[in-house]
Design a protein around this motif. Structure first.
Motif, mmCIF file in Angstrom:
data_model
loop_
_atom_site.group_PDB
_atom_site.id
_atom_site.type_symbol
_atom_site.label_atom_id
_atom_site.label_comp_id
_atom_site.label_asym_id
_atom_site.label_seq_id
_atom_site.Cartn_x
_atom_site.Cartn_y
_atom_site.Cartn_z
ATOM 1 N N PRO A 118 0.687 -0.836 0.013
ATOM 2 C CA PRO A 118 -0.147 0.024 0.029
ATOM 3 C C PRO A 118 0.518 1.418 0.182
ATOM 4 N N GLU A 119 2.029 1.137 0.807
ATOM 5 C CA GLU A 119 2.964 2.392 0.372
ATOM 6 C C GLU A 119 3.357 2.653 -0.502
ATOM 7 N N GLN A 120 3.382 1.450 -1.527
ATOM 8 C CA GLN A 120 4.518 2.155 -2.815
ATOM 9 C C GLN A 120 2.730 2.695 -2.964
ATOM 10 N N VAL A 121 2.021 1.869 -3.717
ATOM 11 C CA VAL A 121 0.780 2.443 -4.363
ATOM 12 C C VAL A 121 0.335 3.918 -4.343
ATOM 13 N N ALA A 122 0.896 3.958 -2.850
ATOM 14 C CA ALA A 122 0.427 5.767 -2.707
ATOM 15 C C ALA A 122 1.883 6.488 -3.084
ATOM 16 N N ARG A 123 2.904 5.660 -3.203
ATOM 17 C CA ARG A 123 4.303 6.396 -3.293
ATOM 18 C C ARG A 123 3.836 7.259 -5.071
ATOM 19 N N TRP A 124 3.978 6.059 -5.838
ATOM 20 C CA TRP A 124 4.087 6.426 -7.106
ATOM 21 C C TRP A 124 2.135 6.800 -7.710
ATOM 22 N N LEU A 125 1.233 6.825 -7.292
ATOM 23 C CA LEU A 125 -0.032 6.827 -7.722
ATOM 24 C C LEU A 125 -0.235 8.605 -7.321
ATOM 25 N N GLY A 126 0.575 9.255 -6.516
ATOM 26 C CA GLY A 126 -0.059 10.452 -5.442
ATOM 27 C C GLY A 126 -0.706 11.309 -6.218
ATOM 28 N N ASP A 127 -0.778 11.120 -7.405
ATOM 29 C CA ASP A 127 -2.389 12.155 -8.277
ATOM 30 C C ASP A 127 -3.405 11.671 -7.902
ATOM 31 N N ASP A 128 -3.699 10.336 -7.601
ATOM 32 C CA ASP A 128 -5.225 9.405 -7.308
ATOM 33 C C ASP A 128 -5.646 10.279 -5.802
ATOM 34 N N PRO A 129 -6.943 10.625 -6.151
ATOM 35 C CA PRO A 129 -7.704 11.380 -5.281
ATOM 36 C C PRO A 129 -7.422 11.195 -4.122
ATOM 37 N N VAL A 130 -7.837 9.316 -3.813
ATOM 38 C CA VAL A 130 -7.761 8.568 -2.659
ATOM 39 C C VAL A 130 -6.565 9.113 -1.493
ATOM 40 N N MET A 131 -6.002 7.987 -3.162
ATOM 41 C CA MET A 131 -4.628 7.916 -2.270
ATOM 42 C C MET A 131 -3.411 8.972 -1.376
ATOM 43 N N ALA A 132 -4.156 10.441 -2.319
ATOM 44 C CA ALA A 132 -3.704 11.543 -2.559
ATOM 45 C C ALA A 132 -4.267 12.169 -0.960
ATOM 46 N N GLN A 133 -5.549 11.485 -0.319
ATOM 47 C CA GLN A 133 -6.203 12.410 0.640
ATOM 48 C C GLN A 133 -4.725 11.784 1.962
ATOM 49 N N ALA A 134 -5.490 10.170 1.917
ATOM 50 C CA ALA A 134 -4.157 9.430 2.500
ATOM 51 C C ALA A 134 -3.670 9.637 2.604
ATOM 52 N N GLN A 135 -2.567 9.355 2.146
ATOM 53 C CA GLN A 135 -0.845 10.429 2.677
ATOM 54 C C GLN A 135 -0.470 11.765 2.853
ATOM 55 N N ALA A 136 -2.198 12.543 2.906
ATOM 56 C CA ALA A 136 -2.174 13.685 3.504
ATOM 57 C C ALA A 136 -1.994 13.430 4.588
ATOM 58 N N ALA A 137 -2.817 12.877 4.959
ATOM 59 C CA ALA A 137 -3.268 12.715 6.478
ATOM 60 C C ALA A 137 -2.266 12.962 7.231
ATOM 61 N N ARG A 138 -2.106 11.025 6.336
ATOM 62 C CA ARG A 138 -0.733 10.071 7.373
ATOM 63 C C ARG A 138 0.584 11.206 7.671
ATOM 64 N N HIS A 139 1.127 12.734 6.592
ATOM 65 C CA HIS A 139 2.083 13.470 6.454
ATOM 66 C C HIS A 139 1.939 13.622 7.574
ATOM 67 N N ARG A 140 0.065 14.308 7.389
ATOM 68 C CA ARG A 140 0.318 16.032 8.893
ATOM 69 C C ARG A 140 0.083 14.984 10.326
ATOM 70 N N ALA A 141 -0.123 14.191 10.545
ATOM 71 C CA ALA A 141 -0.245 13.047 11.004
ATOM 72 C C ALA A 141 0.622 12.742 12.541
ATOM 73 N N ALA A 142 1.437 12.548 11.032
ATOM 74 C CA ALA A 142 3.132 11.964 11.230
ATOM 75 C C ALA A 142 4.101 13.417 12.090
ATOM 76 N N GLN A 143 3.833 14.673 11.390
ATOM 77 C CA GLN A 143 4.529 16.230 11.997
ATOM 78 C C GLN A 143 3.755 16.401 13.066
ATOM 79 N N ARG A 144 2.698 16.302 13.261
ATOM 80 C CA ARG A 144 1.542 16.332 14.848
ATOM 81 C C ARG A 144 2.395 15.769 16.149
ATOM 82 N N LEU A 145 2.516 14.439 15.864
ATOM 83 C CA LEU A 145 2.970 13.883 16.733
ATOM 84 C C LEU A 145 4.361 13.573 16.639
ATOM 85 N N ALA A 146 5.497 13.307 15.910
ATOM 86 C CA ALA A 146 6.996 13.861 16.372
ATOM 87 C C ALA A 146 6.567 15.564 16.765
ATOM 88 N N ALA A 147 5.976 16.148 17.494
ATOM 89 C CA ALA A 147 6.035 17.295 18.071
ATOM 90 C C ALA A 147 5.036 17.803 19.168
#
Length: 512
Positions: free
Chosen positions: A365-394
C-alpha cells in the motif's frame, strides 16, 4: 549672492509641458535672480518623483558646502520635493550651513515667522497631493489587473492590442522554442542564451537587447505565457535615506486574460524542473557525479561533497568518495561519514530497480500511494498520514512545555491536567491514523502502467551520460541520507516523507 537653481520634473513627458518643462523653470529662475542682482552660479536639473528624491537633495547639500552657495532657488516648493519630512529636514540643513532658500512662485521668506508658516503649509499640501496621487495610480493599476487588462512591462512574445496582449507573430515562436529547448532538449539558461545570441534574435529591448542567463530564467518563470495576469507580486518602499527596498508578497492571479503561447501542461513541467534545479544548487548542474546535491550526512544533516581519498587507482588518482561537508571543511561532524561514489551509485540504482520490480509484481500500500500520488483517494490518505506524523513528532515537546509552565506557576494543576489529557488524546488519534489500513485502489492497472513506463526511462538514464541522466534521476530521487555504518536511506520524490532503507555493500571508508 551666489545662487544655485534647482529644477525638477517627475517624468520625461512632463519635461515637455509648457509650465513644468526645464526651459520654463530655468527662465523664471533666471528672471528672479536678475531682478535681485544675484549671481546665478548654475541650475541643477533632474528627473525624479517628488517622493523619492532624497538622494538628489543630499547631492544639492554637498554642492552647497563645496561651492559656497548662499541661496537655493526653485520655481515652486513642490519642485524641490513633495515629501513634507524631507522638505523640513532639507531646509533645516540649509539653515545650519547658513544658506537661504527662495521659491519664485510662492514668494517665501524664511527669515520671518509668517514665511515659515506658509512654507510648512505648502509642504503639507504637496505631501498630501503626492500620497493621493500614489494611491490613485496604484488603485487604477490594481483595478485594471482585476479586469484582466494589460499593465506593466510588455512580455516578450506579445504585442499590445487594445487593453490586452496578443501573440506577436515574430516573437511568439521564439518563446515556444525556448520552452522546448529547456524541457525537451534539457538545455540550461546559458546554453539557450548563447543559441539566441548566435542566431541574432533580438531580446526584450529590441535590436540592442541581448540574451543572458537572467533573461532566459525570467522568461521561463513568467505566467503571462499561459494567459494569466499577475499583479502585486512586489511591493516597493523607500526609506528616509532614499534607499529603495523591494519586498515579495503573495500576488493576485487572474486566469485566462489573454491568448496563451504555452499550454499549461508544458508550463507545469517547466516549473517543476525549475523547482528541482533551484533545490539542487548552482554547482550541481556541472558535476560529473550522478547524485551530486542529493546526498546528506545522517549524523549532522550537512550536505556531502565528493573528495578523493584512500589508495590510488591504476590511473594514479585516488577513488572519489562522498564525505560530510561539515567534517571536510570545518571538522565539525564527529562521525566523519564517508561512502565511495561507486558503491552509493550502485546501491541507489539497484534499489530503484528493485522498487519498480516489486511494484509490478506485488506492490505494498505504501508503494501504491508513493507512485500514484495524483490519485484522489491515495493523495488524501497520504496527506493525512503526513500531517499525523508531523503532529506526532511535535507532541513530546508540547508536553514538556506544558510541564514547564505548570512548574513556573503559569498553569494551575487543573489547567495542566487538561492540557496533558488533550495532548495525549491527540497523540492517540495521530497513531491511529498512521496505523490505519490504506484505502483500496479503484484501478490497480494504473499503477502497473505507470511503473512500466518508468522502467525504460530508468534504463535509458543508466546508459546515457551523467548530464543527460541527472534530470530524470532528480525527478525520482528526493534525498539520500548516509548514516554512520553500512547503510543509507533514500527518499523517493513521489513519496513525500516516506523513506526506503537501502543497504550499502561496501564498508565505510576509514577516517582520515
Amino acid at each position: 549672492m551666489r545662487v544655485l537653481g534647482v529644477v525638477r520634473v517627475s517624468t520625461k513627458e512632463q519635461a515637455t509641458d509648457a509650465h513644468y518643462s526645464f526651459a520654463a523653470q530655468r527662465t523664471r529662475i533666471r528672471a528672479y535672480c536678475h531682478d535681485r542682482h544675484w549671481d546665478l552660479v548654475d541650475i541643477v536639473e533632474y528627473v525624479q518623483s517628488g517622493g523619492s528624491n532624497r538622494r538628489e537633495l543630499r547631492e544639492i547639500l554637498a554642492r552647497v558646502q563645496r561651492d559656497q552657495i548662499q541661496c537655493i532657488v526653485v520655481n515652486e516648493l513642490d519642485r524641490l520635493t513633495r515629501d513634507m519630512v524631507s522638505t523640513m529636514l532639507f531646509l533645516e540643513e540649509l539653515q545650519r550651513v547658513g544658506c537661504r532658500f527662495a521659491s519664485v512662485s510662492d514668494d517665501l521668506d524664511l527669515t520671518t515667522p509668517d514665511g515659515e508658516l506658509k512654507m510648512m503649509m505648502l509642504a503639507m499640501f504637496a505631501h498630501y497631493f503626492r500620497r493621493q496621487l500614489s494611491r490613485k495610480v496604484k488603485g487604477g493599476q490594481a483595478e485594471r489587473a482585476k479586469q484582466g487588462k494589460r499593465h506593466g512591462e510588455r512580455p516578450f512574445g506579445y504585442r499590445p492590442h487594445g487593453d490586452s496582449w496578443v501573440p506577436d507573430p515574430q516573437e511568439a515562436p521564439v518563446v515556444q522554442q525556448i520552452f522546448q529547448w529547456y524541457l525537451q532538449d534539457r538545455l540550461g539558461f546559458r546554453a539557450i542564451a548563447q543559441r539566441l545570441n548566435a542566431a541574432g534574435i533580438p531580446g526584450q529591448r529590441g535590436r540592442t537587447g541581448t540574451w543572458d542567463v537572467r533573461t532566459v530564467e525570467r522568461l521561463l518563470r513568467r505566467e503571462a505565457y499561459v494567459g494569466d495576469t499577475i499583479y502585486g507580486r512586489w511591493i516597493q518602499e523607500t526609506d528616509r535615506e532614499g534607499h529603495t527596498h523591494v519586498h515579495r508578497q503573495t500576488p493576485q492571479i487572474i486566469r485566462d486574460t489573454h491568448p496563451a503561447i504555452i499550454d499549461r501542461a508544458t508550463w507545469n513541467q517547466v516549473q517543476e524542473r525549475l523547482r528541482i534545479r533551484q533545490s539542487m544548487g548552482r554547482r550541481t548542474h556541472d558535476s560529473p557525479y550522478l547524485f551530486s546535491g542529493l546526498v546528506r550526512c545522517g549524523a549532522c544533516g550537512a550536505s556531502m561533497v565528493v573528495v578523493r581519498t584512500g589508495r590510488r587507482q591504476p590511473d594514479g588518482r585516488r577513488a572519489p568518495v562522498y564525505c560530510c561537508r561539515a567534517y571536510h571543511t570545518k571538522g565539525q561532524c564527529s562521525t566523519a561519514t564517508k561512502i565511495p561514489v561507486a558503491d552509493l551509485d550502485a546501491a541507489v540504482l539497484g534499489a530503484l530497480r528493485e522498487e519498480f520490480r516489486q511494484v509490478q509484481t506485488a506492490p505494498t500500500p505504501e508503494q501504491v500511494a508513493r507512485w500514484l500520488g495524483d490519485d484522489p483517494v491515495m493523495a488524501q490518505a497520504q496527506a493525512a498520514r503526513h500531517r499525523a506524523a508531523q503532529r506526532l513528532a511535535a507532541i513530546p515537546a508540547m508536553l514538556a512545555r506544558a510541564e514547564e509552565m505548570a512548574l513556573a506557576g503559569a498553569y494551575t494543576i487543573d489547567e495542566y491536567k487538561q492540557a496533558k489529557a488533550r495532548l495525549l488524546a491527540e497523540q492517540a488519534e495521530c497513531e491511529a491514523v498512521l496505523h490505519a489500513p490504506w484505502p483500496q485502489l479503484d484501478d490497480p492497472q494504473r499503477l502497473a502502467a505507470r511503473v512500466a513506463a518508468l522502467i525504460p526511462q530508468l534504463e535509458a538514464a543508466l546508459t546515457a551520460d551523467v548530464a543527460t541522466a541527472r534530470p530524470w534521476i532528480q525527478s525520482v530521487v528526493e534525498r539520500i541520507v548516509c548514516h554512520p555504518g553500512r547503510h543509507i536511506t533514500v527518499t523517493w520524490r513521489s513519496a513525500g516523507e516516506e523513506v526506503c532503507p537501502v543497504a550499502v555493500g561496501a564498508a565505510q571508508c576509514p577516517s582520515e
